[in-house]
Structure formats: structure tokens, C-alpha cells
Design an enzyme around this catalytic site. Structure first.
Site, PDB file in Angstrom:
ATOM      1  N   HIS A 143       0.834  -1.207   0.000  1.00 41.80           N
ATOM      2  CA  HIS A 143       0.000   0.000   0.000  1.00 41.80           C
ATOM      3  C   HIS A 143       0.869   1.259   0.000  1.00 41.80           C
ATOM      4  O   HIS A 143       0.637   2.187  -0.770  1.00 41.80           O
ATOM      5  CB  HIS A 143      -0.913  -0.010   1.220  1.00 41.80           C
ATOM      6  N   GLN A 250      -6.673  15.116   1.080  1.00 44.93           N
ATOM      7  CA  GLN A 250      -5.411  14.560   1.576  1.00 44.93           C
ATOM      8  C   GLN A 250      -4.225  15.084   0.764  1.00 44.93           C
ATOM      9  O   GLN A 250      -3.199  15.475   1.315  1.00 44.93           O
ATOM     10  CB  GLN A 250      -5.472  13.027   1.480  1.00 44.93           C
ATOM     11  N   LYS A 263      -8.967  12.535   6.900  1.00 47.35           N
ATOM     12  CA  LYS A 263      -9.113  11.244   7.572  1.00 47.35           C
ATOM     13  C   LYS A 263      -9.994  11.300   8.815  1.00 47.35           C
ATOM     14  O   LYS A 263     -10.402  10.253   9.311  1.00 47.35           O
ATOM     15  CB  LYS A 263      -7.725  10.753   8.006  1.00 47.35           C
TER      16      LYS A 263
HETATM   17 CA    CA Z   1      -5.274   4.467   6.938  1.00 45.60          CA
END
Ligand code: CA
Length: 453
Positions: A143, A250, A263
């Protein structure tokens, strides 16, 4: 290792609660997770419950009887989370005994059974723990590399990544239970060109992140740290975590101090804490680091962590659009990954988090970071899943409509990111030859339109 395999994990163990013996149930007698339902039957009181098959079991009511010595209350589990692992294990063994096929103590006590056994109805659930603090890590190297390639094409993986479990402090106030509707966030988005004015309005690139959450049981005092050998003693259990993410917010805000409003508008958790005791059969070795990668510094290394610091947990993400639901269509699966692929273990996260003397408290939530594997269908976010390109050689840009392959839904609708009305459903479960499958239930959320600003 405080969490060993014992008679409560025996795959042949069955319960007098018939629905628990269904091989596909997430909640056989081998699981016994913790949860806190909310519903008219419970009035204003939030009882500490476990679940077996299609029943909730009110542990507070059970502890009022002479069948259980302990006293339990939810959702802060303050009489439970801080116990020594041995005491928790004793409770698990007693519950396993009480629900075992052939044990008449509760089964034949009709009055008590009526008080403590509640058939699963349309119950809503509370967050099953009381988090004063929430930290989100970034422990999947797949990721981190994928996202790094998009945000920083020339420099995807920063040099600290292989030395530090990277994390940031999240927001405990916006942790919500599965089923909570989420409003699309509003905010500033990156200017179209360098030096331009930022856009402002509803997020256009709304995403999910498929993660596991670890819930702290016993904390540590300020100024003291938790060693890698003791780290798992401090973990109560695990849940599914959806770290909803506003990618356009973001991108504009994350330099220099990391994620903020992208977030903290909502983080959804599944209703059950699957305990570390229940997870014992599903432990595995840490993912092997590629040759040439640095080894963790000694404070984050132990033989136990190397050999069994990982968890073999399968995670799936499903989507149902409003149109699909209206037409009675089933959700479609977007991805399937496994938690054993993580670069850092939960124990390493706990140890690193406290190495400077930072105190963790009972109920605190540690997010693992998005769980992404090496294959396309194991990518744990839409950002990665609809990314059209070679993850390592051809990094795309974060502009909607360019270099992204949409997912086509059965209705013909296309998705690059989440649309209003979409429901995101995450599931997680453990399967291993010779052991009974256990599951985490589901972590669901429907996106509502942004409020008018
Ligand atoms: Ca995360």
C-alpha cells in the site's frame, strides 16, 4: 506467548446453540467475541455481550448468576480489558464450557437462559470499546509503495519506511460503529496547477481503506515503554476498520504534517472485538522481508514476533450502490487481501508507539494501515484498485478521469471513487486447516451527500 491454542479451539467442539454449528457462521463456540448492542430490548443500558451463533449473550446478566464469578460491563471493559491474560483466558474457558454441547448448566436453566440469551434481531451496535485515542499506522509496504508512487512519483517509499512503523495520531471522537451513515466531507482541494487557488466543496475523491484495528487492553504508564516480548499482553483483540479517506483533501493538506481533515471525518469499526485468545490458531510468521531490506532494530525484534507475530486474516471489501439496492442486487466484491502480508506486526506497532514513553490506555485503537497485497485484486483502497498502470514504473496522477480504470457495477454504473448512496461492506475471517473458521462480522457504511455548505 500468552495466547496459546487450547481446548477452546478444538475444531470438534460443538454447542447446544445449534446456529453456532453452521460451518459458515462467523460465531462458532471457538470465537466468543465481545460486543455492545444497542436496542429497545436493552433500554438505555449498554450491556457487555458475547455472541454465539445467532444469539447475543448478556455477560452482565450472566455474571449476576452463580454460573459466572466475574463481573463485566461495556463498553469500556474496565473490569475486563485490564485483566491479566490468564484471567481473561479463564473466562473464555468458562464460557466455552457453558455453551458446549452436553453442558446443561445454562441450557437447562430456562429462566436464566431467557434473561441472558437474546436472539439476533435488527440490533444496532455501539463501538465495542471506549477509545480515548486512535493511532493509524501504514504497515503494508505494498500500500505504501502504491500510494507513494501516486503522490510522489519520484520518491514512492521514503527512507524511514523500512525502519519505523509509520503512523499518525487520528481522531477518537469520530470512530463510529458499523451501520452509521457517513456524510461526504467538504474541504479544500489541491489547485489544478501549481500556485493556483485551491478548490472548495464536497470531496470528489472519496475512498475507503480496508484495515484491521487492534484494541488495547492493559495500558502503560507515561514514561514507561512496552517491550516487544510484552506487547501482545497489552492487546485485547482485533476488529475491522474502515479508514474513510478524502483523497483530494489529503493531497492538498498532507505535507508537511500528515493527514488531517482527509481522515478525521469518520472511521468505521465492526461491532465485535475478536479476542487475541480466539485468534491463537491463526497466528503466522512475519512476512519475509526481501533480501537487502534492513532488519528491525533490536527493540522491535524477538524470536516470538518473527515466528508468530503475524495474523492469517482474510479481508474482503464489497460495494452496493443505491441503484443496486433498489434493484435488489447483491453487493459485488471489490477486493480480497490478507493481513499476513503486513511489513510490521501489531506487536511492533505497540512497542514502537511506547518506546518514547507515550502511554496507551485501555480501549485505545491502533489501525494497521490499508491491507494491500501484491496483486491487483488484493489492493485495499479504490485509490489503488482503479489505478491504471504499472504500480512501480508508470505512476499516474491523482486527477479524476485520467489514468484510472473504473470498476463497472452490474447496473452499468462506473466507479473510480465512492458515489453518494454507495454502501461499503468489509468482512474479515480466519480459516486454517484443522481449525474452525471464525469471523469478525461486517463493517458497513453508506455515504450520504455532503451537507450544504
Ligand atoms: Ca489508513
Amino acid at each position: 506467548m500468552p495466547y496459546a491454542i487450547d481446548e477452546t479451539h478444538d475444531p470438534n467442539l460443538k454447542s447446544w446453540v445449534e446456529s453456532a454449528n453452521d460451518p459458515q457462521s462467523d460465531f462458532p463456540i471457538q470465537n466468543l467475541p465481545l460486543c455492545v448492542p444497542r436496542g429497545t430490548e436493552f433500554g438505555a443500558i449498554l450491556p457487555a455481550c458475547t455472541r454465539i451463533g445467532d444469539y447475543l449473550v448478556d455477560l452482565e446478566a450472566l455474571s449476576d448468576s452463580d454460573l459466572l464469578d466475574e463481573t463485566l460491563s461495556g463498553p469500556d471493559w474496565d473490569h475486563y480489558g485490564t485483566w491479566e491474560p490468564e484471567r481473561r483466558l479463564a473466562l473464555r474457558k468458562r464460557l466455552s464450557e457453558l455453551f458446549s454441547e452436553g453442558n446443561p448448566e445454562l441450557r437447562d436453566n430456562e429462566a436464566l437462559r431467557g434473561r441472558v440469551m437474546i436472539p439476533m434481531g435488527d440490533y444496532e451496535f455501539e463501538v465495542p470499546f471506549y477509545a480515548q485515542d486512535y493511532t493509524d499506522f501504514y504497515a503494508s509496504i505494498n500500500h505504501a509503495t502504491n500510494v507513494g508512487s501516486m503522490f510522489r512519483p519520484d520518491n514512492p517509499l521514503l527512507p524511514n519506511y523500512k525502519h519505523i512503523p509509520i503512523g499518525y495520531h487520528g481522531r477518537a471522537s469520530s470512530i463510529v460503529p458499523s451501520g452509521t451513515h457517513i456524510k461526504r466531507p467538504i474541504g479544500q482541494q489541491a489547485p489544478a496547477e501549481d500556485g493556483g487557488q485551491p478548490a472548495f466543496g464536497p470531496c470528489k475523491l472519496l475512498d475507503y481503506e480496508m484495515e484491521m484495528g487492534a484494541i488495547i487492553g492493559r495500558g502503560n504508564k507515561l514514561g514507561e515503554s512496552i517491550s516487544i516480548e510484552e506487547a501482545e499482553d497489552h492487546i485485547l483483540g482485533m476488529c475491522i476498520l474502515n479508514d474513510w479517506s478524502a483523497r483530494d483533501l489529503q493531497k492538498w493538506e498532507y505535507v508537511p504534517l500528515g493527514p488531517f481533515l482527509a481522515k478525521n471525518f469518520a472511521s468505521t469499526v465492526s461491532p465485535y472485538i475478536v479476542t487475541m485468545e480466539a485468534l491463537a490458531p491463526f497466528r503466522c510468521a512475519v512476512a519475509v522481508r526481501p533480501e537487502g531490506d534492513p532488519q528491525p532494530l533490536p527493540y522491535m525484534d524477538s524470536a516470538t514476533n518473527r515466528e508468530s507475530g503475524g495474523f492469517d486474516i482474510t479481508l474482503e471489501v464489497w460495494l452496493a450502490s443505491a441503484q443496486m439496492r433498489e434493484q435488489g442486487m447483491e453487493p459485488i466484491r471489490l477486493s480480497k487481501g490478507n493481513f499476513r502480508d503486513m511489513y510490521w506486526t501489531i506487536a511492533q506497532m505497540v512497542t514502537h508507539h511506547t518506546v518514547n514513553g507515550c502511554n496507551l490506555n485501555p480501549g485505545d485503537l491502533l489501525g494497521s494501515g490499508t491491507v494491500s497485497g501484491t496483486t491487483r485484486d488484493s489492493r485495499g483502497s479504490l485509490l489503488e484498485l482503479t489505478w491504471d498502470g504499472d504500480p512501480f514504473a508508470n505512476p499516474p496522477v491523482l486527477v479524476p478521469g485520467t489514468q484510472r480504470t473504473p470498476i463497472v457495477l452490474p447496473t452499468g454504473e462506473e466507479r473510480k471513487f465512492i458515489a453518494d448512496g454507495d454502501e461499503i461492506i468489509m468482512k474479515a475471517y480466519c480459516e486454517r486447516e484443522g481449525y474452525r473458521r471464525i469471523g469478525f462480522g461486517e463493517c458497513r457504511g453508506i455515504i450520504e451527500p455532503a451537507h450544504s455548505s
